[in-house]
Design a protein around this motif. Structure first.
Motif, mmCIF file in Angstrom:
data_model
loop_
_atom_site.group_PDB
_atom_site.id
_atom_site.type_symbol
_atom_site.label_atom_id
_atom_site.label_comp_id
_atom_site.label_asym_id
_atom_site.label_seq_id
_atom_site.Cartn_x
_atom_site.Cartn_y
_atom_site.Cartn_z
ATOM 1 N N GLY A 291 0.828 -1.200 0.000
ATOM 2 C CA GLY A 291 0.000 0.000 0.000
ATOM 3 C C GLY A 291 0.864 1.251 0.000
ATOM 4 N N ASP A 292 0.318 2.317 -0.586
ATOM 5 C CA ASP A 292 1.089 3.559 -0.752
ATOM 6 C C ASP A 292 1.547 4.147 0.576
ATOM 7 O OD1 ASP A 292 0.810 3.414 -3.478
ATOM 8 O OD2 ASP A 292 -0.930 4.745 -3.566
ATOM 9 N N GLU A 293 0.676 4.147 1.584
ATOM 10 C CA GLU A 293 1.039 4.756 2.864
ATOM 11 C C GLU A 293 2.218 4.032 3.503
ATOM 12 O OE1 GLU A 293 -0.993 6.056 7.117
ATOM 13 O OE2 GLU A 293 -1.721 4.266 6.067
ATOM 14 N N PHE A 294 2.168 2.707 3.508
ATOM 15 C CA PHE A 294 3.231 1.911 4.115
ATOM 16 C C PHE A 294 4.551 2.168 3.384
ATOM 17 C CE2 PHE A 294 3.353 -2.149 6.797
ATOM 18 C CZ PHE A 294 4.677 -1.958 7.137
ATOM 19 N N ILE A 295 4.499 2.200 2.057
ATOM 20 C CA ILE A 295 5.712 2.439 1.274
ATOM 21 C C ILE A 295 6.293 3.814 1.596
ATOM 22 C CG2 ILE A 295 6.573 2.848 -1.074
ATOM 23 C CD1 ILE A 295 4.695 0.595 -1.996
ATOM 24 N N GLU A 296 5.440 4.831 1.720
ATOM 25 C CA GLU A 296 5.935 6.165 2.028
ATOM 26 C C GLU A 296 6.550 6.233 3.416
ATOM 27 O OE1 GLU A 296 6.378 8.770 0.048
ATOM 28 O OE2 GLU A 296 5.763 7.331 -1.497
ATOM 29 N N VAL A 297 5.959 5.539 4.382
ATOM 30 C CA VAL A 297 6.546 5.490 5.731
ATOM 31 C C VAL A 297 7.931 4.857 5.680
ATOM 32 C CG1 VAL A 297 6.361 4.431 8.010
ATOM 33 C CG2 VAL A 297 4.359 5.510 6.979
ATOM 34 N N LEU A 298 8.047 3.738 4.963
ATOM 35 C CA LEU A 298 9.339 3.060 4.871
ATOM 36 C C LEU A 298 10.374 3.943 4.178
ATOM 37 C CD1 LEU A 298 8.122 -0.520 3.924
ATOM 38 C CD2 LEU A 298 9.083 0.190 6.114
ATOM 39 N N LYS A 299 9.976 4.630 3.119
ATOM 40 C CA LYS A 299 10.900 5.531 2.422
ATOM 41 C C LYS A 299 11.353 6.662 3.342
ATOM 42 C CE LYS A 299 9.398 4.787 -2.373
ATOM 43 N NZ LYS A 299 8.705 5.409 -3.552
ATOM 44 N N THR A 300 10.438 7.186 4.146
ATOM 45 C CA THR A 300 10.785 8.262 5.072
ATOM 46 C C THR A 300 11.758 7.772 6.146
ATOM 47 O OG1 THR A 300 8.646 9.330 4.706
ATOM 48 C CG2 THR A 300 9.850 9.938 6.703
ATOM 49 N N LEU A 301 11.500 6.598 6.680
ATOM 50 C CA LEU A 301 12.435 6.027 7.666
ATOM 51 C C LEU A 301 13.826 5.902 7.075
ATOM 52 C CD1 LEU A 301 10.223 3.192 9.240
ATOM 53 C CD2 LEU A 301 10.881 5.364 10.291
ATOM 54 N N HIS A 302 13.884 5.477 5.814
ATOM 55 C CA HIS A 302 15.183 5.318 5.151
ATOM 56 C C HIS A 302 15.865 6.671 4.961
ATOM 57 C CE1 HIS A 302 18.286 3.585 2.677
ATOM 58 N NE2 HIS A 302 17.941 4.352 1.651
ATOM 59 N N LYS A 303 15.104 7.680 4.515
ATOM 60 C CA LYS A 303 15.677 9.009 4.310
ATOM 61 C C LYS A 303 16.251 9.579 5.602
ATOM 62 C CE LYS A 303 12.710 10.416 0.427
ATOM 63 N NZ LYS A 303 11.591 11.318 0.032
ATOM 64 N N LEU A 304 15.601 9.313 6.711
ATOM 65 C CA LEU A 304 16.029 9.846 8.006
ATOM 66 C C LEU A 304 17.081 8.981 8.693
ATOM 67 C CD1 LEU A 304 12.551 10.943 9.412
ATOM 68 C CD2 LEU A 304 14.298 12.385 8.356
ATOM 69 N N GLY A 305 17.403 7.832 8.088
ATOM 70 C CA GLY A 305 18.372 6.937 8.710
ATOM 71 C C GLY A 305 17.814 6.118 9.847
ATOM 72 N N LEU A 306 16.494 6.107 9.982
ATOM 73 C CA LEU A 306 15.880 5.387 11.096
ATOM 74 C C LEU A 306 15.708 3.901 10.817
ATOM 75 C CD1 LEU A 306 13.209 8.024 12.167
ATOM 76 C CD2 LEU A 306 15.357 7.456 13.318
ATOM 77 N N ASP A 307 16.107 3.461 9.628
ATOM 78 C CA ASP A 307 16.127 2.029 9.336
ATOM 79 C C ASP A 307 17.459 1.396 9.689
ATOM 80 O OD1 ASP A 307 17.343 3.548 7.301
ATOM 81 O OD2 ASP A 307 17.186 1.885 5.890
ATOM 82 N N ALA A 308 18.428 2.195 10.127
ATOM 83 C CA ALA A 308 19.778 1.692 10.393
ATOM 84 C C ALA A 308 19.795 0.742 11.588
ATOM 85 C CB ALA A 308 20.729 2.853 10.638
#
Length: 393
Positions: free
Chosen positions: A251-268
């Motif tokens: 879903g679009d919302e989930f994908i955008e959340v994941l992309k944002t986490l990646h941009k902020l480095g919060l997926d590290a």
């Protein structure tokens, strides 16, 4: 059979509730780093279940616990960071091993999902021990479907595509993943893997090749995208096909959340220092979100896991099918007290353990579910009261 279940979170606790209704094992030791979670998982399920504490990152701790309880089979129900210490601890203790997610890939190094485990396949074979890897729902049941399609439904397969979708909602939350966010981040932000007969394994961009897939039993159309997943690394080893893919309905919302986490480095995963404390950003994200195991009473809808296959049928004519398994959250909560996604994941390793206990499944080395005969598994899954189904398309 004496089982060590490592991990008393959502999936582990659901596995206990499912196994409690079966008679194939003598003892199940349920171990977690948090002894309170282990105690809660075994409560009211009878004296065959024993709670314990374990450091899943320690080979020695896993080995010692296996030896203390004379464990014959280790079931890994924690996130894939801990695959290798549990895998190696089981081997050192002389136990067989099962997991629902394989050893992690390492981007840019050529190390794929499961490579660390497959590198030790000869060692397991020589010892006469079995490591049955990827035996959850996806991977797991989806791989069994792939083998069943190859054995029973097709003379030639063009593509095997695992497709996962749901219409689940969670009351009271704007964003509340129904499965481990740690694992979801790992799967969705790593480069997805595709396998083709002429190219072997190769990667694409995250969230690539979007397609609308129509899921059965009222779920309906869901946009699915490429995601890194074990089936693509497992199925081609045992099942002949021209192409193997895995796509997840995010879903679009989930994908955008994941992309944002990646941009902020919060997926590290690597820790950063915050006010004198070392902390992993991804662990902070996981701690900030509700525990998926606690969401069942707020969840509505169904989840579907399945394998779409196209090629030529036994008669040589074009054929396309979707083999699938749907769990309704209302049913799983009413019958077992566990939400649909974790229950659907947990039922499959319990079925596999019962097949190993009965001798219907046997093997040595590091194997995926598609290396073993599919019919005993599918028949027993029906016997657990949660039948699979198939659509001609």
């Amino acid at each position: 059979m004496r089982v060590l279940l490592v991990g008393a979170g959502g999936v582990g606790s659901a596995a206990v509730a499912i196994a409690a209704r079966r008679t194939f094992f003598e003892t199940m030791v349920v171990a977690d780093h948090d002894p309170v979670r282990a105690d809660r998982a075994v409560a009211a399920h009878g004296d065959r279940f024993v709670a314990a504490q374990v450091d899943a990152s320690s080979v020695d701790a896993v080995t010692a616990l296996c030896r203390e309880h004379r464990i014959t089979h280790v079931l890994n129900a924690v996130d894939p960071r801990f695959v290798m210490p549990i895998f190696n601890g089981a081997f050192a203790a002389g136990a067989d091993y099962l997991d629902m997610a394989m050893s992690l890939s390492h981007a840019g190094t050529g190390v794929k999902l499961g490579d660390e485990q497959f590198a030790l396949a000869d060692t397991w074979s020589a010892a006469g021990r079995l490591a049955l890897c990827g035996i959850g729902v996806e991977p797991g049941l989806s791989d069994v479907f792939a083998r069943y399609a190859a054995d029973e439904l097709f003379s030639e397969i063009d593509e095997i595509g695992v497709r996962d979708g749901a219409n689940l909602t969670v009351d009271g939350y704007d964003f509340a993943p129904s499965f481990s966010i740690w694992t979801t981040i790992e799967e969705c932000l790593n480069p997805p893997v595709v396998w083709e007969r002429d190219r072997g394994w190769f990667t694409t961009e995250p969230f690539s090749e979007p397609e609308v897939f129509h899921f059965p039993e009222g779920i309906g159309p869901v946009e699915c995208v490429n995601v890194e997943h074990e089936e693509v690394l497992l199925i081609p080893r045992w099942v002949k096909a021209r192409r193997v893919t895995f796509k997840y309905g995010l879903g679009d919302e989930f994908i955008e959340v994941l992309k944002t986490l990646h941009k902020l480095g919060l997926d590290a995963v690597s820790p950063v220092r915050v006010r004198g404390v070392e902390v992993s950003p991804r662990d902070v994200v996981a701690a900030s979100l509700p525990d998926p195991a606690t969401l069942g009473a707020r969840m509505r809808g169904k989840t579907c896991a399945g394998t779409w296959v196209r090629g030529l049928g036994p008669d040589g004519q074009p054929r396309e099918v979707y083999l699938y398994h749907v769990v309704d959250n209302e049913w799983s909560m009413r019958e077992y007290g566990h939400q649909a996604v974790v229950w659907q994941t947990a039922v499959n390793p319990v079925v596999a353990l019962e097949l190993l206990a009965s001798g219907a499944w046997t093997g040595v080395g590091v194997l995926g579910p598609e290396a073993l005969p599919p019919l005993p598994f599918l028949d027993l899954l029906n016997g657990y009261g949660s039948p699979w189904a198939m659509e001609e398309r």
